[in-house]
Design an enzyme around this catalytic site. Structure first.
Site, mmCIF file in Angstrom:
data_model
loop_
_atom_site.group_PDB
_atom_site.id
_atom_site.type_symbol
_atom_site.label_atom_id
_atom_site.label_comp_id
_atom_site.label_asym_id
_atom_site.label_seq_id
_atom_site.Cartn_x
_atom_site.Cartn_y
_atom_site.Cartn_z
ATOM 1 C CB SER A 145 -0.940 -0.055 1.220
ATOM 2 O OG SER A 145 -1.894 0.968 1.185
ATOM 3 N NE ARG A 214 -9.632 1.876 10.632
ATOM 4 C CZ ARG A 214 -8.605 1.231 10.088
ATOM 5 N NH1 ARG A 214 -7.795 1.866 9.262
ATOM 6 N NH2 ARG A 214 -8.368 -0.033 10.373
ATOM 7 C CG ASP A 313 -6.796 -1.847 -4.437
ATOM 8 O OD1 ASP A 313 -7.417 -0.837 -4.077
ATOM 9 O OD2 ASP A 313 -5.641 -2.117 -4.070
ATOM 10 C CG HIS A 346 -5.968 -1.177 -0.617
ATOM 11 N ND1 HIS A 346 -4.926 -1.228 -1.519
ATOM 12 C CD2 HIS A 346 -5.459 -0.633 0.512
ATOM 13 C CE1 HIS A 346 -3.840 -0.726 -0.952
ATOM 14 N NE2 HIS A 346 -4.128 -0.359 0.274
ATOM 15 C CG ASP A 347 -8.084 -3.822 4.270
ATOM 16 O OD1 ASP A 347 -7.046 -3.149 4.152
ATOM 17 O OD2 ASP A 347 -8.905 -3.644 5.191
#
Length: 367
Positions: A145, A214, A313, A346-347
């Protein structure tokens, strides 16, 4: 297995790319495995925006790390063979010098007097930590990332210091969508009355701003496919709702995001978040190639590279990873490009351990 959090004192003054300098600064790091007598088996991992250097459990700190299932004997990062280092980013509040640190000139926290931070500074600080361990050339540099961008900076700024490279879910420059999301995250923090132009303290903490930042992050770290699969339109049970709250939470996905935000709040310094977020927006490999990304990538010379991306992503789209792969290949590296279909977006590199282990472990066995 190695040492828990250790510290490397940076050169003083430590000069920053955008001007300004730090005195008496340091970065935190952890290690696993044993450095070979020839010092040629070191792997450096550069992290995303919020993780610490504690990538995996070790003898001094047995708690699980953020990449625990990837690091250890016989795992993808095989500590029977490699000496693995993870450095906490300069500017992060997980042990490294950051805006929350004390400025030796004033005896007070830096807050917004911390010099403007770039990912080049993150890369240079990590490089100093590596050379401080007596390592001239890394067997492999790994960037995840934001850390993937820091890794590109590391290789551009320190040619010849890296033999092979693993690029994980990253990009050669921030694209407008990623910049827009991060801009909103920073705005949420700055508009929280408790931010107080970076002067928050004690109970006056910009919790609402950090919470929204967040939540925006978690939304972009996962994919629409996963949101649909996990939550659909399932509503909360009546006893889980606050019937007196106007426009209160009604769906499970809202409650899920709130839980994530609560766990993150007070766990990361808001000013550090702002500095690292903006550093991610500023990074651009094209600066090293007269305005051209491919020309910038052409200045990176490694023997081999593995570039991994995920089709779901939306923050670091697959085509950006394809660009990195093509650029490194054009510069003479043997490149393996792996496009995964993990639903986690993305995670995925933190969740789809099986597929990432197969790709990374397979690559490292060949170097």
């Amino acid at each position: 297995m190695g040492d828990a959090r250790r510290y490397h004192s940076l050169s003083s003054p430590f000069r920053m790319k955008r001007g300004g300098e730090l005195h008496g600064a340091r970065v935190a790091f952890e290690t696993w495995g044993t450095l070979a007598p020839a010092r040629d088996n070191a792997i450096l991992i550069l992290t995303g925006l919020s993780p610490s250097a504690h990538a995996a459990a070790n003898a001094e700190d047995p708690t699980r790390g953020w990449w625990d299932d990837m690091i250890g004997p016989g795992r993808a990062f095989d500590t029977d063979r490699f000496f693995v280092i993870c450095v906490n980013s300069l500017g992060s509040d997980k042990g490294s010098t950051c805006p929350a640190s004390i400025d030796p000139a004033t005896g007070e926290p830096y807050r917004l007097t911390f010099p403007e931070l770039s990912l080049e500074d993150v890369a240079n600080a990590a490089h100093e930590a590596v050379t401080g361990l007596g390592i001239d050339r890394l067997a492999c540099l790994v960037g995840c990332s934001m850390g993937g961008m820091s890794a590109l900076a590391y290789m551009l700024l320190h040619p010849g210091s890296v033999r092979t490279h693993i690029s994980v879910d990253t990009a050669p420059q921030a694209q407008p969508f990623a910049i827009a999301i991060r801009s909103l995250q920073r705005e949420a923090i700055r508009l929280d009355p408790n931010w107080r132009h970076g002067q928050y303290k004690g109970d006056e903490w910009p919790e609402h701003g950090m919470s929204i930042a967040r939540k925006l992050g978690v939304i972009t770290y996962r994919s629409a496919m996963e949101w649909n699969g996990r939550f659909a339109r399932i509503r909360l049970d009546p006893d889980e709702r606050d019937e007196n709250a106007p426009f209160g939470f009604e769906f499970q996905v809202e409650s899920y995001l709130e839980g994530h935000a609560r766990r993150f709040n007070r766990q990361f310094d808001p000013n550090s978040y702002l500095y690292l977020s903006r550093a991610s927006d500023w990074f651009d490999v094209a600066e090293y190639g007269e305005g051209d990304v491919m020309r910038g990538l052409a200045r990176i010379h490694v023997d081999r590279a593995l570039v991994i991306g995920v089709s779901t992503d939306i923050l670091f789209p697959l085509e950006q990873q394809e660009t990195i792969a093509k650029g490194l290949e054009a510069a003479g590296a043997g490149v393996d490009f792996v496009a995964l279909d993990s639903p986690q977006g993305h995670d995925a590199f933190l969740v789809d351990i099986e597929n990432y282990s197969r790709a990374i472990g397979g690559f490292l066995r060949k170097i």
